[in-house]
Design a protein around this motif. Structure first.
Motif: not given
Length: 471
Positions: A258-260, A392-397, A437-438
């Protein structure tokens, strides 16, 4: 929608006119509920795609500060959403409906959303304005989203009907994401770019939000509520789920993925502006990323039935790693860089379809395995943790991307005083769109392997056989 429409007369969601002649829910009622997902898709997409760029390139907010502003509401969501869930259940017990909270969110969200893009200030004042309005918008979104997600279980007691409801909802969610990513940047450009363009875009999106959210909110008056146990807070959910190592391995992989995706989304308008020749290409980049996923979802479903869900998820992750890493040379050099970038984005969209669907199909396996271990089916606790991890992942991105911009020396600017970026800053933009992202996707592969080992060691977990059948 004559004859009362959704939420009125006998044609409301779940009302007496809600069958299709076979005892199932009619298409009008399905459409009335699912329309809300167009709105939730729009709101979930536009801030992640445009808000960071709006602050750094139109309001003059430093990149590091802008990243904190984007991440703040996500942290608030993890605390506020369980509170809304408990309040929704209390309302359902008291009134037999969830309408009032749904309606409050449907009316408040468009106003708060439009306000996010109407800052009269620049610099630190603009950062404060956007932070406050974004938290208000996120709170309003929670008021709608949390009870909205609870409605399918109350619209029908039949699992097959609930599946139909979710299919309609996913289709409308995809439409909302596509509309958001394709329309919002285009409206900004057509309205003259800069602060005026974003203000017009905010107003247009607010109207769409109001139109799509009001229908299911009013229609919920026809749905008798059957609340279950109160949602667990984050700490209680962690206590409940401890010991389920397969779940936490799958969750770890999902958060990294999700962060990527979130980093790539945040980097898209910067890449279009500083590498591909213009901000107007943002819509094209986004459509190339998302549109193929709508076609690829059923294909991944067939592939998973033949080769197994986990194997297909691993293959999709590797495809995402290769395609995003290839963006570094493709977008950076050559006369055909725009074409090459769009082709690679289409491949990323194919991989993204699997990253959306397959982890969610594996999640129930871990829940049922836990029930075999503890004797209690506690899907609420695991769903709450999963949602918190996704948040958390969407915020960390965007947060990580903004820190990368700051480290690369990216200079924020306003519409009236644009700033030329250094080569290092431009390289930081492209890194955030490609190699970072990779690397995050690559880092999720050990977690997926750990999930596979722990799943295989737990007989109660549903596993995919080598032949592709679900055993």
């Amino acid at each position: 929608m004559s004859g009362g429409g959704i939420g009125g007369g006998t044609d409301g969601i779940g009302g007496t006119g809600s069958t299709d002649g076979t005892g199932g829910i009619g298409r009008r009622q399905l459409a009335g509920y699912a329309l809300g997902s167009v709105g939730t898709g729009i709101h979930s997409t536009v801030p992640g795609l445009l808000l960071l760029y709006f602050m750094t390139d139109a309001l003059g907010v430093p990149a590091g500060v802008a990243g904190l502003v984007v991440a703040l509401p996500k942290a608030w969501d993890a605390l506020f959403n369980p509170t809304v869930g408990a309040a929704s259940d209390r309302e359902a017990l008291r009134t037999g409906r969830r309408t009032r909270i749904l309606l409050a969110g449907a009316l408040a969200l468009p106003v708060a959303f439009a306000a996010m893009f109407l800052s009269p200030l620049t610099g630190s004042g603009a950062a404060a304005w956007v932070a406050v309005t974004f938290v208000l918008a996120s709170s309003a979104f929670a008021l709608f989203q949390v009870p909205y997600v609870a409605l399918p279980a109350e619209m029908s007691d039949r699992p097959g009907e609930r599946t139909r409801i979710m299919v309609w909802r996913i289709v409308c969610l995809t439409v909302g994401i596509l509309v958001a990513g394709g329309l919002a940047p285009a409206v900004v450009s057509l309205a003259g770019d800069g602060r005026r363009g974003y203000a017009v875009m905010g107003a247009v999106v607010a109207v769409l939000l109001l139109a799509t959210l009001l229908v299911p909110a009013l229609g919920s008056r026809r749905v008798p509520a059957r609340p279950g146990p109160e949602p667990l807070g984050l700490r209680a959910a962690l206590r409940t789920a401890r010991g389920n190592r397969a779940f936490f391995a799958l969750l770890g992989a999902f958060v990294l993925q999700a962060a990527a995706v979130a980093i790539m989304l945040a980097a898209a308008p910067y890449t279009a502006t500083y590498w591909l020749g213009g901000y107007g290409l943002t819509s094209v980049l986004f459509v190339c990323l998302v549109a193929p996923s709508a076609v690829a979802v059923p294909l991944w479903g067939r592939a998973a039935a033949r080769w197994g869900r986990l194997r297909c998820l691993g293959a999709a992750t590797v495809l995402f790693v290769l395609a995003s890493a290839a963006l570094w040379p493709a977008a950076g050099t050559g006369a055909a860089r725009v074409t090459a970038t769009l082709v690679l984005c289409a491949l990323l969209g194919v991989a993204y379809a699997a990253l959306q669907v397959l982890p969610l199909s594996l999640l129930p396996d871990t829940v049922h395995a836990d029930a075999a271990r503890t004797g209690r089916l506690q899907s609420g606790a695991f769903t709450g943790l999963w949602t918190a991890g996704e948040t958390a992942g969407l915020a960390a991105g965007p947060g990580l991307f903004s820190l990368a911009l700051a480290a690369a020396g990216f200079a924020s600017s306003t519409t009236d005083h644009p700033v030329a970026q250094t080569a290092t800053a431009r390289a930081g933009v492209l890194l955030g769109f490609s190699l970072v992202p990779a690397l995050l996707m690559l880092a999720s592969l050990p977690a997926l392997r750990a999930y596979g080992r722990r799943r295989a060691a737990t007989p109660a977990v549903v596993v995919d056989s080598p032949a592709g059948e679900i055993s």
